[in-house]
Design a protein around this motif. Structure first.
Motif, mmCIF file in Angstrom:
data_model
loop_
_atom_site.group_PDB
_atom_site.id
_atom_site.type_symbol
_atom_site.label_atom_id
_atom_site.label_comp_id
_atom_site.label_asym_id
_atom_site.label_seq_id
_atom_site.Cartn_x
_atom_site.Cartn_y
_atom_site.Cartn_z
ATOM 1 N N PHE A 13 -35.306 -20.353 14.763
ATOM 2 C CA PHE A 13 -35.346 -21.412 15.767
ATOM 3 C C PHE A 13 -36.641 -21.374 16.582
ATOM 4 N N THR A 14 -36.856 -22.470 17.269
ATOM 5 C CA THR A 14 -38.057 -22.562 18.102
ATOM 6 C C THR A 14 -37.914 -21.606 19.281
ATOM 7 N N PRO A 15 -39.022 -21.151 19.789
ATOM 8 C CA PRO A 15 -38.990 -20.220 20.925
ATOM 9 C C PRO A 15 -38.112 -20.724 22.061
ATOM 10 N N ALA A 16 -38.129 -22.027 22.318
ATOM 11 C CA ALA A 16 -37.335 -22.581 23.416
ATOM 12 C C ALA A 16 -35.842 -22.387 23.175
ATOM 13 N N GLU A 17 -35.458 -22.463 21.909
ATOM 14 C CA GLU A 17 -34.035 -22.367 21.596
ATOM 15 C C GLU A 17 -33.554 -20.931 21.445
ATOM 16 N N GLN A 18 -34.499 -20.041 21.229
ATOM 17 C CA GLN A 18 -34.112 -18.688 20.836
ATOM 18 C C GLN A 18 -33.183 -17.985 21.827
ATOM 19 N N LYS A 19 -33.403 -18.207 23.092
ATOM 20 C CA LYS A 19 -32.582 -17.517 24.073
ATOM 21 C C LYS A 19 -31.109 -17.920 23.942
ATOM 22 N N SER A 20 -30.902 -19.246 23.821
ATOM 23 C CA SER A 20 -29.533 -19.734 23.665
ATOM 24 C C SER A 20 -28.920 -19.209 22.381
ATOM 25 N N VAL A 21 -29.701 -19.244 21.318
ATOM 26 C CA VAL A 21 -29.188 -18.776 20.030
ATOM 27 C C VAL A 21 -28.786 -17.307 20.130
ATOM 28 N N ARG A 22 -29.605 -16.564 20.822
ATOM 29 C CA ARG A 22 -29.294 -15.147 20.951
ATOM 30 C C ARG A 22 -27.950 -14.952 21.677
ATOM 31 N N THR A 23 -27.734 -15.762 22.720
ATOM 32 C CA THR A 23 -26.453 -15.695 23.429
ATOM 33 C C THR A 23 -25.298 -15.986 22.481
ATOM 34 N N VAL A 24 -25.468 -17.055 21.723
ATOM 35 C CA VAL A 24 -24.407 -17.438 20.785
ATOM 36 C C VAL A 24 -24.124 -16.302 19.814
ATOM 37 N N VAL A 57 -19.200 -24.599 16.257
ATOM 38 C CA VAL A 57 -19.777 -24.609 17.593
ATOM 39 C C VAL A 57 -19.448 -25.950 18.230
ATOM 40 N N ILE A 58 -18.723 -25.912 19.317
ATOM 41 C CA ILE A 58 -18.288 -27.143 19.962
ATOM 42 C C ILE A 58 -18.935 -27.232 21.336
ATOM 43 N N SER A 59 -19.510 -28.392 21.613
ATOM 44 C CA SER A 59 -20.165 -28.562 22.903
ATOM 45 C C SER A 59 -19.166 -29.150 23.903
ATOM 46 N N LEU A 60 -18.856 -28.367 24.911
ATOM 47 C CA LEU A 60 -17.913 -28.845 25.927
ATOM 48 C C LEU A 60 -18.641 -29.553 27.056
ATOM 49 N N SER A 61 -19.825 -29.079 27.347
ATOM 50 C CA SER A 61 -20.685 -29.725 28.331
ATOM 51 C C SER A 61 -22.097 -29.306 27.920
ATOM 52 N N PRO A 62 -23.114 -29.885 28.550
ATOM 53 C CA PRO A 62 -24.479 -29.560 28.096
ATOM 54 C C PRO A 62 -24.764 -28.055 28.049
ATOM 55 N N THR A 63 -24.192 -27.294 28.969
ATOM 56 C CA THR A 63 -24.510 -25.864 28.968
ATOM 57 C C THR A 63 -23.303 -24.995 28.634
ATOM 58 N N ARG A 64 -22.258 -25.637 28.149
ATOM 59 C CA ARG A 64 -21.049 -24.857 27.875
ATOM 60 C C ARG A 64 -20.602 -25.094 26.435
ATOM 61 N N ALA A 92 -26.330 -28.829 15.956
ATOM 62 C CA ALA A 92 -25.907 -29.102 14.583
ATOM 63 C C ALA A 92 -26.676 -28.209 13.618
ATOM 64 N N ASP A 93 -27.929 -28.073 13.892
ATOM 65 C CA ASP A 93 -28.792 -27.221 13.072
ATOM 66 C C ASP A 93 -28.259 -25.788 13.077
ATOM 67 N N MET A 94 -27.961 -25.302 14.268
ATOM 68 C CA MET A 94 -27.468 -23.933 14.384
ATOM 69 C C MET A 94 -26.155 -23.773 13.636
ATOM 70 N N ARG A 95 -25.294 -24.751 13.770
ATOM 71 C CA ARG A 95 -23.994 -24.688 13.111
ATOM 72 C C ARG A 95 -24.174 -24.557 11.598
ATOM 73 N N THR A 96 -25.029 -25.420 11.055
ATOM 74 C CA THR A 96 -25.246 -25.397 9.615
ATOM 75 C C THR A 96 -25.800 -24.052 9.172
ATOM 76 N N PRO A 143 -29.622 -26.107 28.676
ATOM 77 C CA PRO A 143 -28.895 -26.951 27.730
ATOM 78 C C PRO A 143 -29.538 -26.951 26.340
ATOM 79 N N MET A 144 -28.736 -27.262 25.354
ATOM 80 C CA MET A 144 -29.225 -27.319 23.972
ATOM 81 C C MET A 144 -28.946 -28.725 23.462
ATOM 82 N N SER A 145 -29.836 -29.277 22.706
ATOM 83 C CA SER A 145 -29.637 -30.646 22.229
ATOM 84 C C SER A 145 -28.583 -30.671 21.130
#
Lengths: 336, 336
Positions: free
Chosen positions: B201-212, B136-143, B172-176, B165-167
């Motif tokens: 993942f935390t509820p806040a992160e879940q939406k992004s994770v689901r997209t991924v 997972v490579i971060s190109l920009s905060p939301t990309r 890194a956590d998601m990648r691992t 955006p994801m921190s």
DNA sequence: CGTTGGCACTTACTTGCTCAGAGTGCCAAT
DNA sequence: ATTGGCACTCTGAGCAAGTAAGTGCCAACG
């Protein structure tokens, strides 16, 4: 003189439409020229003297020469707008493309379909791209994958083996430093930028770093520089009788990347038309090529175009090539 | 009966070599059959009754039918070893390939060159691949850019936008976690494996994770499943008179991915030969297809093959296809 | 003087014809 | 069962004649 050009235009248009040598009678009848066949014959003789048209044999009508087409394209043709269904087709075709490969693949098919000719699309040139990101992925202790992401959407990747393992932290360090050095820079500038890159590292790491850098440079510069895809070759067979001999030499030429790249040439903005013998490659002497540049920023970072028989509908083909180039440029800007 | 088959073999071999209907006289003369033309005529009549050969017209010799070729391939042909120059060409061609794209591109050109036919090579099937790594490579905060690396050497990548955006640390956590879950697993198993992945993942992160996750599944399963490349279409034109009508419908068929994929079929180890009308696609009724599986582990993870006129040199073509498949398999095992 | 109709000339293409060549199927002889 | 002989069929090449298309040139016209 004006009238003579009018006649040339009529000859070209008629010949392109009917695929048959056009004589003075039909010319007088079919086109709105209010002059007699005899007058047309006189003008035709003059056009033949100028080398713009020829007679395949004595009892046949005239057909345009390469030079005739050239004059037609340069002075007589006006841009022919695409039909709305065509516009819509172009619009629709690219929707849903997910990555650059996809965009290029769709574009080349689209172009072939719209023009009914062979379509060629070059990937954005690495030379003209800048680094968006370099990623280093550890596949095993001594095996890395490098991923080079360019701002034009191109993604190159390469696996390499290290002679000695590198720690995760050293790797992370290298990744960070690589990106802070290279990001936003032209790929062509990388050799200079990374020249002394290994100095940032401990002697133990330097050998591995040097390997990594050399692979990056190989990806960016040496190899794989230009990629090009082609589609619609079956359209050649449809126009088979147009080609002096057979389609074989043409197909053969189109299989060589080198030939294709030479056809496309350096990416420039304006549209180029090369007709028949204006081409260097002998195998392509019975074909014409229409190319134009495209690119996300409006600047040309690559070229696309079509290749077909010299007897083609230049105005329509040219506007189709132009429209597709504009559209794919806009799409790249927005989506990738 | 034995003799009759001998005659069929002679007919096939002669016809393939000379490209002309073969009559009883030349057959008696050119081949070492110590029987008279008259006898051969009798046998030929029998072969024609069995549907193995036909006469284009009354005063012509005989040519094999599709069924005749089929019998020839199944019962009469023996494997013809490649010449040493050919072996050497194969050996040399793949040296220096840097990644899977390169290997596939070189293989398809090689195959076209060795067989003088149209060559088709399928990329290793994602279905049959396992996950080697997900990056997972971060190109920009939301990309983000996702890179999926399979054990077969295939690398798929996709850019996606996050709504929020994801921190870096969450990333890194998601990648691992992604890798520890997915590594070594079949791509086809990913939907099940990643079904409840977001729960980590935390509820806040879940939406992004689901997209991924959804993009990963799209890469792995839904889209882009099979890729196939083709080369040597100019060889079709060389054999043009072999095709009933023209090469056009064949070229047309070969431009459709779907057709190609159906031609190659599911990857299986043994070699398959489909002759003329044995093919579903009507446009390919005057062609034959030879395919075989290949893959780094010896197991077939993809298919490659050639397509040519029904009148082709089956023994030589088959051994060439086999040799290239074996060679590329070995190469993939060692290098990628 | 440019334009036009008329006309002779050239050439390719089509049609019809003949003829040689290739190959077969069948029959009678071995 | 195999073979030589022979009548038969079909293709393709070669040839001649006729047709159609289109031109170039010339004389006439406005």
């Amino acid at each position: 003189m004006e009238r003579r050009m009018e006649i040339l235009r009529a000859i070209v248009e008629d010949y392109v439409a009917t695929h048959e040598p056009v004589g003075s009678k039909v010319l007088a009848a079919r086109h709105g020229l209010s002059i007699s066949p005899a007058t047309i014959r006189n003008e035709m003789a003059a056009l033949e003297d100028e080398g713009l048209i020829i007679q395949p044999h004595t009892s046949a009508g005239r057909i345009p020469t390469d030079l005739g087409y050239r004059v037609f394209v340069d002075r007589l043709s006006s841009v022919k707008p695409l039909s709305t269904p065509e516009r819509r087709a172009i619009d629709k075709f690219l929707q849903g493309a997910v990555d650059l490969d996809d965009v290029v693949a769709r574009t080349v098919r689209l172009l072939a379909q719209v023009t009914h000719q062979v379509a060629i699309v070059q990937y954005p040139s690495l030379k003209r791209s800048s680094v968006r990101h370099i990623e280093v992925i550890s596949l095993s202790p001594t095996r890395l994958m490098l991923v080079l992401i360019a701002d034009t959407g191109r993604v190159e990747q390469r696996v390499l083996d290290l002679v000695s393992p590198m720690s995760e932290s050293a790797l992370a360090d290298m990744r960070t430093k690589l990106n802070s050095e290279a990001q936003g820079k032209k790929l062509s500038a990388l050799p200079v930028i990374l020249e002394a890159f290994e100095k940032n590292f401990t002697p133990a790491e330097q050998k591995s770093v040097r390997t990594v850098v050399s692979v990056i440079l190989e990806m960016a510069i040496e190899r794989n520089e230009e990629r090009v895809v082609i589609s619609g070759t079956s359209n050649l067979a449809r126009h088979a009788p147009d080609f002096n001999e057979s389609v074989h030499p043409v197909l053969e030429a189109l299989e060589e990347q080198v030939v294709l790249l030479r056809l496309l040439g350096e990416a420039v903005d304006e549209m180029k038309v090369r007709i028949g013998h204006e081409q260097e490659d002998k195998k392509l002497h019975s074909t014409s090529v229409i190319t134009t540049g495209y690119g996300p920023t409006g600047e040309a970072v690559a070229t696309l175009g079509i290749i077909g028989p010299t007897r083609m509908d230049y105005p329509t083909s040219m506007s189709a090539v132009g429209a597709v180039a504009r559209y794919v440029s806009r799409f790249l800007q927005e989506e990738i």
